[in-house]
Design a protein around this motif. Structure first.
Motif, short mmCIF file in Angstrom:
data_model
loop_
_atom_site.label_atom_id
_atom_site.label_comp_id
_atom_site.label_asym_id
_atom_site.label_seq_id
_atom_site.Cartn_x
_atom_site.Cartn_y
_atom_site.Cartn_z
N SER A 112 4.50 9.73 -7.89
CA SER A 112 4.42 11.16 -8.16
C SER A 112 3.54 11.94 -7.19
CB SER A 112 3.90 11.38 -9.59
OG SER A 112 2.60 10.81 -9.74
N ASP A 113 2.61 11.31 -6.51
CA ASP A 113 1.75 12.06 -5.60
C ASP A 113 1.43 11.22 -4.36
OD1 ASP A 113 0.23 14.20 -4.68
OD2 ASP A 113 -1.60 13.46 -5.63
N PRO A 114 2.43 10.96 -3.51
CA PRO A 114 2.21 10.13 -2.33
C PRO A 114 1.43 10.90 -1.27
CG PRO A 114 4.42 11.02 -2.28
CD PRO A 114 3.82 11.46 -3.59
N HIS A 115 0.44 10.24 -0.66
CA HIS A 115 -0.36 10.93 0.35
C HIS A 115 -0.38 10.23 1.70
CE1 HIS A 115 -2.73 14.41 -1.39
NE2 HIS A 115 -1.91 14.06 -2.37
N GLU A 116 -0.58 8.91 1.73
CA GLU A 116 -0.67 8.20 3.00
C GLU A 116 0.22 6.96 2.96
OE1 GLU A 116 -2.30 9.41 5.64
OE2 GLU A 116 -3.01 11.12 4.44
N VAL A 117 0.66 6.54 4.15
CA VAL A 117 1.55 5.38 4.25
C VAL A 117 1.13 4.54 5.45
CG1 VAL A 117 3.22 6.73 5.61
CG2 VAL A 117 3.97 4.64 4.44
N THR A 125 7.25 -4.20 5.79
CA THR A 125 6.83 -3.67 4.50
C THR A 125 6.01 -2.41 4.68
OG1 THR A 125 6.66 -5.96 3.72
CG2 THR A 125 5.68 -4.26 2.33
N ALA A 126 6.25 -1.43 3.83
CA ALA A 126 5.44 -0.21 3.83
C ALA A 126 4.63 -0.14 2.54
CB ALA A 126 6.32 1.03 3.94
N TYR A 127 3.42 0.39 2.67
CA TYR A 127 2.52 0.58 1.52
C TYR A 127 2.18 2.06 1.44
CZ TYR A 127 1.97 -4.49 1.83
OH TYR A 127 2.20 -5.85 1.88
N VAL A 128 2.30 2.65 0.24
CA VAL A 128 2.09 4.08 0.04
C VAL A 128 1.02 4.28 -1.03
CG1 VAL A 128 3.16 6.25 -0.69
CG2 VAL A 128 4.48 4.59 0.66
N THR A 129 0.04 5.12 -0.72
CA THR A 129 -0.99 5.43 -1.72
C THR A 129 -0.51 6.56 -2.63
OG1 THR A 129 -2.09 6.90 -0.13
CG2 THR A 129 -2.95 4.67 -0.33
N ILE A 130 -0.63 6.33 -3.93
CA ILE A 130 -0.30 7.32 -4.95
C ILE A 130 -1.63 7.83 -5.50
CG2 ILE A 130 1.01 7.79 -7.05
CD1 ILE A 130 2.69 6.95 -4.59
N ASP A 148 2.54 1.93 -3.82
CA ASP A 148 3.96 1.61 -3.84
C ASP A 148 4.30 0.75 -2.63
OD1 ASP A 148 4.27 2.95 -6.17
OD2 ASP A 148 5.20 4.73 -5.29
N VAL A 149 5.22 -0.18 -2.83
CA VAL A 149 5.57 -1.15 -1.79
C VAL A 149 7.06 -1.07 -1.52
CG1 VAL A 149 5.41 -3.56 -1.09
CG2 VAL A 149 3.74 -2.63 -2.71
N VAL A 179 -4.23 -5.17 3.49
CA VAL A 179 -4.18 -3.73 3.26
C VAL A 179 -5.57 -3.26 2.85
CG1 VAL A 179 -3.12 -1.88 1.92
CG2 VAL A 179 -1.78 -3.93 2.48
N TRP A 180 -6.10 -2.31 3.60
CA TRP A 180 -7.41 -1.73 3.31
C TRP A 180 -7.17 -0.29 2.87
CZ3 TRP A 180 -12.03 -4.48 5.24
CH2 TRP A 180 -11.72 -5.64 5.95
N PHE A 181 -7.84 0.14 1.80
CA PHE A 181 -7.65 1.52 1.34
C PHE A 181 -8.92 2.05 0.69
CE2 PHE A 181 -6.32 -1.18 -2.17
CZ PHE A 181 -6.82 -0.55 -3.31
N THR A 182 -9.03 3.38 0.69
CA THR A 182 -10.12 4.01 -0.03
C THR A 182 -9.68 4.24 -1.47
OG1 THR A 182 -9.34 6.23 0.59
CG2 THR A 182 -11.00 5.20 2.01
N ALA A 183 -10.62 4.14 -2.39
CA ALA A 183 -10.38 4.48 -3.80
C ALA A 183 -11.33 5.63 -4.12
CB ALA A 183 -10.63 3.28 -4.69
N GLU A 184 -10.84 6.84 -3.91
CA GLU A 184 -11.69 8.01 -4.00
C GLU A 184 -12.33 8.17 -5.37
OE1 GLU A 184 -10.71 12.63 -4.20
OE2 GLU A 184 -10.34 11.82 -2.19
N GLY A 185 -11.53 7.93 -6.42
CA GLY A 185 -12.06 8.09 -7.77
C GLY A 185 -13.11 7.07 -8.14
#
Length: 337
Positions: A56-61, A69-74, A84-85, A115-121
């Motif tokens: 519902s709210d994709p921002h970075e890929v 494979t693609a990884y998408v941050t929601i 999402d994968v 896969v490295w990602f930020t978890a803002e919350g």
């Protein structure tokens, strides 16, 4: 997330199989925040060859190193908890990854097979291992809105911007194994350096030589230049880019491009002199910036105008537009190996 993909995906699979060199194989991935889709674009024809539904709210890929494979941050403003994968070869949406307790995934990269990602919350940075299906490392920043991310190729340093705190975090693995740098280590011992910059600093990039980090601030339009050896701010450029969203070096390191969600221009700075070179009119506001692997073009997610603008980096002019859906933002390359 729906598992139905467009019928064009077999075309994408065929393109993967038949492509020649590394640059020819690369395909552009572009997120549409309005349509909740991931578009796969042929960068030669500038045509969308496939679209996959995402959350519902994709921002970075980001794509895996093998381009399969693609990884998408929601994101959800820090409230959601999903990656999402997308299987880019077979045209299937794989089961999404629930990131709880790590909330609000946003910035994302793929380094060292992980896969490295930020978890803002959750005010932290997280590493996900696709092979084991586990989160195998995390580190808190203690900062507000930990947002974008860069991981060095040796996986020993992580850089991130903390938007509301107005800081940049440098996370460093300080343990060196008995075999020297890069050798297997029994554990990590990470240290954080927090560098004050302007509030609203979000988009950033590391120079191709790895010596500097430039971070653009939305609130006052400045760019902080950080020397990564001393971990200090060595210059603050009054770039005048209010609403700054993303910042990227060109592949040769000569120029820096800055997008703004408030402006219809891309600001171009000279990386050596820190002076303005040009403003490129691209629409009414932009977010994601992506450089072509061969350094010839830049792709800009023009969120307000519902297209991706293509900029020729020799002439610094717009030479094309790609319709990838409503509200384009995050961009990445998928390069099959």
């Amino acid at each position: 997330m729906k598992l139905l993909l467009t019928a064009a995906l077999p075309v994408w699979a065929a393109l993967l199989a038949s492509a020649g060199g590394a640059t020819a194989q690369a395909k552009l991935l572009a997120l549409s925040k309005g349509d909740h889709t991931l578009a796969i674009v042929d960068p030669v024809t500038l045509k969308v060859v496939a679209k996959a539904p995402v959350g519902s709210d994709p921002h970075e890929v980001i794509a895996s190193a093998d381009g399969r494979t693609a990884y998408v941050t929601i994101y959800g403003g820090g409230s959601l908890h999903e990656l999402d994968v997308i299987d880019l070869v077979h045209g299937t949406a794989l089961h999404p990854i629930d990131t709880k307790p790590f909330m609000g995934p946003h910035g994302i990269t793929f380094v060292g097979g992980k896969v490295w990602f930020t978890a803002e919350g959750s005010k932290c940075v997280v590493r996900y291992d696709p092979a084991s299906g586990t989160f195998d490392w995390t580190m808190g920043t203690g900062q507000n809105r930990t947002h974008m991310i860069y991981v060095t190729p040796d996986q020993r340093r992580v850089y991130t911007t903390n938007v509301s705190s107005g800081t940049v975090s440098i996370l460093v693995d300080t343990v060196i194994g008995p075999g020297g740098p890069g050798a297997p280590r029994p554990h990590g011992d990470w240290a954080q350096t927090v560098i004050p910059v302007s509030r609203g600093s979000e988009g950033f990039d590391v120079s191709p030589d790895g010596k500097q980090l430039w971070a653009a601030a939305a609130d006052d339009g400045t760019v902080a230049v950080i020397d990564l050896a001393s971990k200090t701010v060595v210059d603050k450029i009054d770039a005048g880019v209010l609403g700054a969203n993303r910042l990227q070096f060109t592949r040769d390191g000569r120029l820096v491009l800055i997008s703004s969600l408030r402006s219809g221009d891309i600001a171009v700075l000279d990386a050596a002199t820190h002076k303005a070179v040009k403003k490129i009119a691209i629409g009414h506001g932009a977010a994601g910036i992506l450089m072509e692997p061969d350094g010839s073009r830049a792709f800009i997610g023009c969120t307000a105008d519902d297209y991706v603008a293509v900029i020729d980096l020799k002439t610094l002019t717009v030479v094309g537009r790609i319709d990838v859906g409503k509200g384009p933002d995050g961009l990445a390359w998928a390069t099959p190996q």
